[in-house]
Design a protein around this motif. Structure first.
Motif, PDB file in Angstrom:
ATOM      1  N   ALA A 187       0.833  -1.197   0.000  1.00 24.70           N
ATOM      2  CA  ALA A 187       0.000   0.000   0.000  1.00 24.70           C
ATOM      3  C   ALA A 187       0.870   1.250   0.000  1.00 24.70           C
ATOM      4  CB  ALA A 187      -0.908   0.005   1.227  1.00 24.70           C
ATOM      5  N   ILE A 188       0.287   2.346  -0.470  1.00 25.58           N
ATOM      6  CA  ILE A 188       0.920   3.665  -0.454  1.00 25.58           C
ATOM      7  C   ILE A 188       0.020   4.589   0.356  1.00 25.58           C
ATOM      8  CG2 ILE A 188       1.605   5.661  -1.831  1.00 25.58           C
ATOM      9  CD1 ILE A 188       2.082   3.734  -4.177  1.00 25.58           C
ATOM     10  N   GLU A 189       0.600   5.350   1.269  1.00 28.22           N
ATOM     11  CA  GLU A 189      -0.203   6.299   2.030  1.00 28.22           C
ATOM     12  C   GLU A 189      -0.678   7.427   1.121  1.00 28.22           C
ATOM     13  OE1 GLU A 189      -0.218   9.042   6.061  1.00 28.22           O
ATOM     14  OE2 GLU A 189       1.563   7.844   5.592  1.00 28.22           O
ATOM     15  N   VAL A 190      -1.964   7.715   1.180  1.00 29.69           N
ATOM     16  CA  VAL A 190      -2.569   8.795   0.399  1.00 29.69           C
ATOM     17  C   VAL A 190      -2.583  10.042   1.272  1.00 29.69           C
ATOM     18  CG1 VAL A 190      -4.684   9.551  -0.767  1.00 29.69           C
ATOM     19  CG2 VAL A 190      -3.964   7.153  -0.899  1.00 29.69           C
ATOM     20  N   ARG A 199     -15.090  -4.368   5.019  1.00 30.50           N
ATOM     21  CA  ARG A 199     -14.168  -3.295   4.635  1.00 30.50           C
ATOM     22  C   ARG A 199     -14.888  -2.277   3.760  1.00 30.50           C
ATOM     23  NH1 ARG A 199      -9.962  -0.941   6.414  1.00 30.50           N
ATOM     24  NH2 ARG A 199      -8.728  -2.800   6.594  1.00 30.50           N
ATOM     25  N   ARG A 200     -14.720  -1.010   4.130  1.00 29.35           N
ATOM     26  CA  ARG A 200     -15.272   0.091   3.349  1.00 29.35           C
ATOM     27  C   ARG A 200     -14.111   0.903   2.790  1.00 29.35           C
ATOM     28  NH1 ARG A 200     -20.489   1.056   3.829  1.00 29.35           N
ATOM     29  NH2 ARG A 200     -20.354   3.288   3.532  1.00 29.35           N
ATOM     30  N   GLY A 201     -14.351   1.573   1.687  1.00 25.84           N
ATOM     31  CA  GLY A 201     -13.311   2.398   1.094  1.00 25.84           C
ATOM     32  C   GLY A 201     -13.819   3.102  -0.145  1.00 25.84           C
ATOM     33  N   TRP A 202     -12.895   3.588  -0.941  1.00 27.12           N
ATOM     34  CA  TRP A 202     -13.200   4.358  -2.132  1.00 27.12           C
ATOM     35  C   TRP A 202     -12.549   3.693  -3.340  1.00 27.12           C
ATOM     36  CZ3 TRP A 202     -11.769   6.163   2.546  1.00 27.12           C
ATOM     37  CH2 TRP A 202     -12.656   7.031   3.203  1.00 27.12           C
ATOM     38  N   ILE A 205      -8.893   2.781  -2.007  1.00 30.97           N
ATOM     39  CA  ILE A 205      -8.288   3.482  -0.884  1.00 30.97           C
ATOM     40  C   ILE A 205      -9.085   3.064   0.341  1.00 30.97           C
ATOM     41  CG2 ILE A 205      -7.819   5.723   0.178  1.00 30.97           C
ATOM     42  CD1 ILE A 205      -7.814   6.881  -2.697  1.00 30.97           C
ATOM     43  N   VAL A 206      -8.366   2.684   1.408  1.00 31.02           N
ATOM     44  CA  VAL A 206      -9.031   2.266   2.641  1.00 31.02           C
ATOM     45  C   VAL A 206      -8.467   3.050   3.829  1.00 31.02           C
ATOM     46  CG1 VAL A 206      -9.550  -0.058   1.808  1.00 31.02           C
ATOM     47  CG2 VAL A 206      -7.422   0.356   3.027  1.00 31.02           C
ATOM     48  N   TRP A 250      -4.965   4.630   2.779  1.00 31.51           N
ATOM     49  CA  TRP A 250      -3.985   3.794   2.095  1.00 31.51           C
ATOM     50  C   TRP A 250      -4.516   3.310   0.753  1.00 31.51           C
ATOM     51  CZ3 TRP A 250       0.762   3.472   4.188  1.00 31.51           C
ATOM     52  CH2 TRP A 250       0.885   3.854   5.525  1.00 31.51           C
ATOM     53  N   LEU A 251      -3.707   3.466  -0.281  1.00 35.01           N
ATOM     54  CA  LEU A 251      -4.003   2.960  -1.605  1.00 35.01           C
ATOM     55  C   LEU A 251      -3.468   1.530  -1.680  1.00 35.01           C
ATOM     56  CD1 LEU A 251      -4.777   3.267  -4.608  1.00 35.01           C
ATOM     57  CD2 LEU A 251      -2.465   4.191  -4.966  1.00 35.01           C
TER      58      LEU A 251
END
Length: 94
Positions: free
Chosen positions: A18-21, A40-43, A58-59, A66-67
């Protein structure tokens, strides 16, 4: 919507890399998180690491965003944990 651009380091995660957004997707994109899998929810997002676009999510975790990057995304983009990469990010089209 114009993609957000930033440089991020690829981290190893509990289940995947993952990469921090550096922004809150709800605030930036004016959308709420939705279910992406059980528990799990996210975009949903469209991502480019150096020009190759792919879909991801992204979560939220530990007060950050995190991407998620699966093995295929890393392989396709010749990237690995520890690399700093140029990221373009936009909300996925419905």
């Amino acid at each position: 919507m114009k993609p957000g651009q930033f440089t991020g380091k690829i981290h190893s995660g509990h289940k995947q890399a993952a990469i921090e957004v550096p922004f809150d997707p709800a605030e930036r994109w004016h959308v709420t998180a939705s279910p992406i899998r059980r528990g799990r929810r996210g975009w949903a997002a469209e991502v480019s690491l150096g020009g190759l676009w792919f879909g991801s999510f992204i979560v939220p975790r530990s007060g950050r965003f995190w991407l998620l990057l699966d093995e295929e995304a890393l392989r396709t983009n010749a990237a690995s944990v520890g690399d700093a990469v140029a990221v373009s990010l936009r909300p996925a089209r419905p």
